[in-house]
Design a protein around this motif. Structure first.
Motif, PDB file in Angstrom:
ATOM      1  N   HIS A 165       0.725  -1.151  -0.052  1.00 30.99           N
ATOM      2  CA  HIS A 165       0.130  -0.220  -0.151  1.00 30.99           C
ATOM      3  C   HIS A 165       0.864   1.379  -0.221  1.00 30.99           C
ATOM      4  O   HIS A 165       0.409   2.209   0.025  1.00 30.99           O
ATOM      5  CB  HIS A 165      -0.574   0.089   0.975  1.00 30.99           C
ATOM      6  N   ILE A 166       1.949   1.662   0.339  1.00 21.05           N
ATOM      7  CA  ILE A 166       2.181   2.244   0.974  1.00 21.05           C
ATOM      8  C   ILE A 166       3.112   3.182  -0.920  1.00 21.05           C
ATOM      9  O   ILE A 166       3.094   4.661  -0.303  1.00 21.05           O
ATOM     10  CB  ILE A 166       4.409   2.441   1.177  1.00 21.05           C
ATOM     11  N   ALA A 167       3.733   2.910  -1.921  1.00 17.84           N
ATOM     12  CA  ALA A 167       3.636   3.688  -2.755  1.00 17.84           C
ATOM     13  C   ALA A 167       2.491   4.991  -3.853  1.00 17.84           C
ATOM     14  O   ALA A 167       2.557   5.725  -3.592  1.00 17.84           O
ATOM     15  CB  ALA A 167       4.052   2.639  -3.996  1.00 17.84           C
ATOM     16  N   ARG A 168       0.923   4.370  -3.179  1.00 20.71           N
ATOM     17  CA  ARG A 168       0.343   5.118  -3.339  1.00 20.71           C
ATOM     18  C   ARG A 168      -0.206   6.043  -2.703  1.00 20.71           C
ATOM     19  O   ARG A 168      -0.663   7.003  -2.905  1.00 20.71           O
ATOM     20  CB  ARG A 168      -1.229   4.006  -3.481  1.00 20.71           C
ATOM     21  N   VAL A 169      -0.218   5.567  -1.162  1.00 23.35           N
ATOM     22  CA  VAL A 169       0.161   6.902  -0.647  1.00 23.35           C
ATOM     23  C   VAL A 169       0.726   8.176  -0.265  1.00 23.35           C
ATOM     24  O   VAL A 169       0.829   8.877  -0.497  1.00 23.35           O
ATOM     25  CB  VAL A 169      -0.112   5.991   1.018  1.00 23.35           C
ATOM     26  N   VAL A 170       2.177   7.098  -1.108  1.00 22.56           N
ATOM     27  CA  VAL A 170       3.565   8.155  -0.884  1.00 22.56           C
ATOM     28  C   VAL A 170       3.386   9.238  -2.271  1.00 22.56           C
ATOM     29  O   VAL A 170       3.304  10.585  -2.332  1.00 22.56           O
ATOM     30  CB  VAL A 170       4.456   7.316  -1.651  1.00 22.56           C
ATOM     31  N   GLU A 171       2.412   8.180  -3.202  1.00 24.89           N
ATOM     32  CA  GLU A 171       2.278   9.301  -4.985  1.00 24.89           C
ATOM     33  C   GLU A 171       1.016   9.826  -4.720  1.00 24.89           C
ATOM     34  O   GLU A 171       1.048  11.598  -4.627  1.00 24.89           O
ATOM     35  CB  GLU A 171       1.554   7.994  -5.654  1.00 24.89           C
ATOM     36  N   ALA A 172       0.036   9.864  -3.214  1.00 25.32           N
ATOM     37  CA  ALA A 172      -1.546  11.081  -3.285  1.00 25.32           C
ATOM     38  C   ALA A 172      -0.219  11.793  -2.704  1.00 25.32           C
ATOM     39  O   ALA A 172      -0.759  13.641  -3.316  1.00 25.32           O
ATOM     40  CB  ALA A 172      -2.462   9.897  -2.583  1.00 25.32           C
ATOM     41  N   ALA A 173      -0.030  12.272  -1.092  1.00 22.74           N
ATOM     42  CA  ALA A 173       1.083  13.230  -1.040  1.00 22.74           C
ATOM     43  C   ALA A 173       2.258  14.016  -1.420  1.00 22.74           C
ATOM     44  O   ALA A 173       1.710  14.824  -1.438  1.00 22.74           O
ATOM     45  CB  ALA A 173       1.993  12.283   0.781  1.00 22.74           C
ATOM     46  N   LEU A 174       2.693  13.324  -2.126  1.00 25.02           N
ATOM     47  CA  LEU A 174       3.877  14.241  -2.903  1.00 25.02           C
ATOM     48  C   LEU A 174       3.083  14.715  -3.833  1.00 25.02           C
ATOM     49  O   LEU A 174       2.651  16.272  -4.554  1.00 25.02           O
ATOM     50  CB  LEU A 174       4.798  13.005  -4.278  1.00 25.02           C
ATOM     51  N   GLN A 206      -6.779   3.613   1.655  1.00 21.42           N
ATOM     52  CA  GLN A 206      -7.302   3.599   0.311  1.00 21.42           C
ATOM     53  C   GLN A 206      -7.785   4.748  -0.445  1.00 21.42           C
ATOM     54  O   GLN A 206      -8.445   5.121   0.174  1.00 21.42           O
ATOM     55  CB  GLN A 206      -7.941   2.138   0.372  1.00 21.42           C
ATOM     56  N   GLY A 207      -8.061   4.654  -2.017  1.00 17.73           N
ATOM     57  CA  GLY A 207      -8.362   5.925  -2.249  1.00 17.73           C
ATOM     58  C   GLY A 207      -8.218   7.673  -2.227  1.00 17.73           C
ATOM     59  O   GLY A 207      -8.670   8.206  -2.524  1.00 17.73           O
ATOM     60  N   LEU A 208      -6.744   6.945  -1.519  1.00 16.63           N
ATOM     61  CA  LEU A 208      -6.616   9.119  -0.985  1.00 16.63           C
ATOM     62  C   LEU A 208      -5.978   9.788  -2.304  1.00 16.63           C
ATOM     63  O   LEU A 208      -5.417   8.927  -3.598  1.00 16.63           O
ATOM     64  CB  LEU A 208      -4.807   8.607  -0.546  1.00 16.63           C
ATOM     65  N   THR A 209      -6.262  11.134  -2.394  1.00 17.48           N
ATOM     66  CA  THR A 209      -6.015  12.093  -3.526  1.00 17.48           C
ATOM     67  C   THR A 209      -5.152  12.829  -3.185  1.00 17.48           C
ATOM     68  O   THR A 209      -5.576  13.423  -1.764  1.00 17.48           O
ATOM     69  CB  THR A 209      -7.206  11.610  -4.118  1.00 17.48           C
ATOM     70  N   ALA A 210      -4.878  13.744  -3.597  1.00 19.90           N
ATOM     71  CA  ALA A 210      -4.176  14.921  -3.131  1.00 19.90           C
ATOM     72  C   ALA A 210      -5.267  15.458  -3.040  1.00 19.90           C
ATOM     73  O   ALA A 210      -4.556  16.811  -1.668  1.00 19.90           O
ATOM     74  CB  ALA A 210      -3.598  15.246  -4.820  1.00 19.90           C
ATOM     75  N   GLU A 211      -6.465  16.243  -3.556  1.00 20.71           N
ATOM     76  CA  GLU A 211      -7.215  16.655  -3.409  1.00 20.71           C
ATOM     77  C   GLU A 211      -7.675  16.370  -1.552  1.00 20.71           C
ATOM     78  O   GLU A 211      -7.606  17.435  -0.709  1.00 20.71           O
ATOM     79  CB  GLU A 211      -8.439  16.888  -4.142  1.00 20.71           C
ATOM     80  N   GLY A 237       4.198  20.212   0.863  1.00 22.77           N
ATOM     81  CA  GLY A 237       5.759  20.025   1.401  1.00 22.77           C
ATOM     82  C   GLY A 237       6.597  18.558   0.979  1.00 22.77           C
ATOM     83  O   GLY A 237       6.682  17.473   0.417  1.00 22.77           O
ATOM     84  N   ARG A 238       7.469  18.542   2.073  1.00 19.47           N
ATOM     85  CA  ARG A 238       8.501  17.162   2.449  1.00 19.47           C
ATOM     86  C   ARG A 238       7.541  15.994   2.100  1.00 19.47           C
ATOM     87  O   ARG A 238       6.632  16.196   3.626  1.00 19.47           O
ATOM     88  CB  ARG A 238       9.453  17.605   2.921  1.00 19.47           C
ATOM     89  N   VAL A 239       7.750  14.855   2.244  1.00 19.18           N
ATOM     90  CA  VAL A 239       7.100  13.694   1.816  1.00 19.18           C
ATOM     91  C   VAL A 239       7.784  12.278   2.962  1.00 19.18           C
ATOM     92  O   VAL A 239       9.239  11.738   2.292  1.00 19.18           O
ATOM     93  CB  VAL A 239       6.638  12.698   0.858  1.00 19.18           C
ATOM     94  N   LEU A 240       8.248  12.157   4.188  1.00 21.22           N
ATOM     95  CA  LEU A 240       8.684  11.590   4.477  1.00 21.22           C
ATOM     96  C   LEU A 240       8.070  10.230   4.786  1.00 21.22           C
ATOM     97  O   LEU A 240       7.550  10.138   5.856  1.00 21.22           O
ATOM     98  CB  LEU A 240      10.178  12.005   6.197  1.00 21.22           C
ATOM     99  N   VAL A 241       8.691   8.855   4.533  1.00 20.51           N
ATOM    100  CA  VAL A 241       8.064   7.636   5.303  1.00 20.51           C
ATOM    101  C   VAL A 241       9.638   7.298   6.570  1.00 20.51           C
ATOM    102  O   VAL A 241      10.551   7.371   6.367  1.00 20.51           O
ATOM    103  CB  VAL A 241       8.577   6.476   4.403  1.00 20.51           C
ATOM    104  N   VAL A 242       8.873   6.783   7.619  1.00 23.14           N
ATOM    105  CA  VAL A 242       9.237   6.090   8.773  1.00 23.14           C
ATOM    106  C   VAL A 242       9.041   4.942   8.544  1.00 23.14           C
ATOM    107  O   VAL A 242       7.724   3.960   8.965  1.00 23.14           O
ATOM    108  CB  VAL A 242       8.959   7.055  10.061  1.00 23.14           C
ATOM    109  N   SER A 243      10.240   3.650   7.847  1.00 24.91           N
ATOM    110  CA  SER A 243       9.448   2.182   7.923  1.00 24.91           C
ATOM    111  C   SER A 243      10.403   1.727   9.616  1.00 24.91           C
ATOM    112  O   SER A 243      11.357   1.874   9.830  1.00 24.91           O
ATOM    113  CB  SER A 243      10.794   1.592   7.096  1.00 24.91           C
TER     114      SER A 243
END
Length: 217
Positions: free
Chosen positions: A20-29, A91-96, A34-40
């Protein structure tokens, strides 16, 4: 609304969320907030690699600290006045959605926001509204988390503690409906038995937080 890159750091705590992480990162970017930071959080799968490939900055923790520890790590690495936190399994997250979540804070109409699900999956929508103080989708001042006593030990009780801290600081919270957004349940990710055990641990941590809070009060 495109936002101001100097105002927010978007922090995504993640543990074994390679699906799931890639889709959330893509929406965040795409939100350009601002800066998008994932803490694994010591993930044993490809969470960190896939987050990097999606375009996020990544901090890899050598040992599992729990959600609170991952959030605190991200907050310490941030330099902005406000932080946005997002769960890694949305799930279903968008930039908006993220722009709407940030807008009340960025325009000065609120000091913090909390996102609630609507119109996605019925089960997660109901849980979101019933446990609104537990939401992992929120914008708040960085200092609220950094100054939270014993934050690193709160684990899944961290969101409840943050909501309490905001109220104690007399900071208004605006609740923002995130239409069409839902979340993957622990039972779906870990299997019925393991997921139920993980959910029970979460409930226990939150209960213990409330118990300690009552003793102190």
């Amino acid at each position: 609304m495109t936002g101001n890159p100097a105002v927010l750091t978007l922090i995504i705590p993640a543990y074994n969320e390679e699906k799931h992480i890639a889709r959330v990162v893509e929406a965040a970017l795409a939100s350009r907030l601002g800066r998008v930071l994932v803490v694994s959080d010591a993930s044993s799968d490809q969470t960190a690699d896939l987050a990097r490939k999606a375009g996020a900055e990544v901090i890899e923790l050598p040992q599992n600290l729990g959600k609170a520890g991952a959030m605190l790590t991200g907050a310490r690495a941030a330099t902005t006045e406000h932080l946005m936190f997002l769960d890694a399994d949305l799930q279903g997250l968008t930039a908006e959605h993220l722009q709407r979540l940030a807008a009340p804070v960025l325009t000065g109409k609120a000091q913090a926001t909390v996102g609630l699900f609507s119109g996605g999956r019925a089960s997660t929508t109901l849980a979101s509204w019933m446990t609104r103080h537990w939401s992992g989708q929120r914008v708040l001042p960085r200092d609220i988390l950094l100054n939270l006593p014993h934050a690193e030990h709160l684990r899944y009780a961290i969101e409840v503690a943050l909501t309490d801290a905001l109220k104690e600081a007399r900071m208004g919270i605006t609740y923002v409906t995130l239409h069409g957004v839902s979340q993957v349940t622990k039972e779906e990710k870990q299997g019925l038995l393991s997921g139920a055990k993980a959910r029970l641990r979460m409930f226990r941590q939150i209960f213990n937080y409330h118990l300690q809070k009552a003793k102190q009060g």
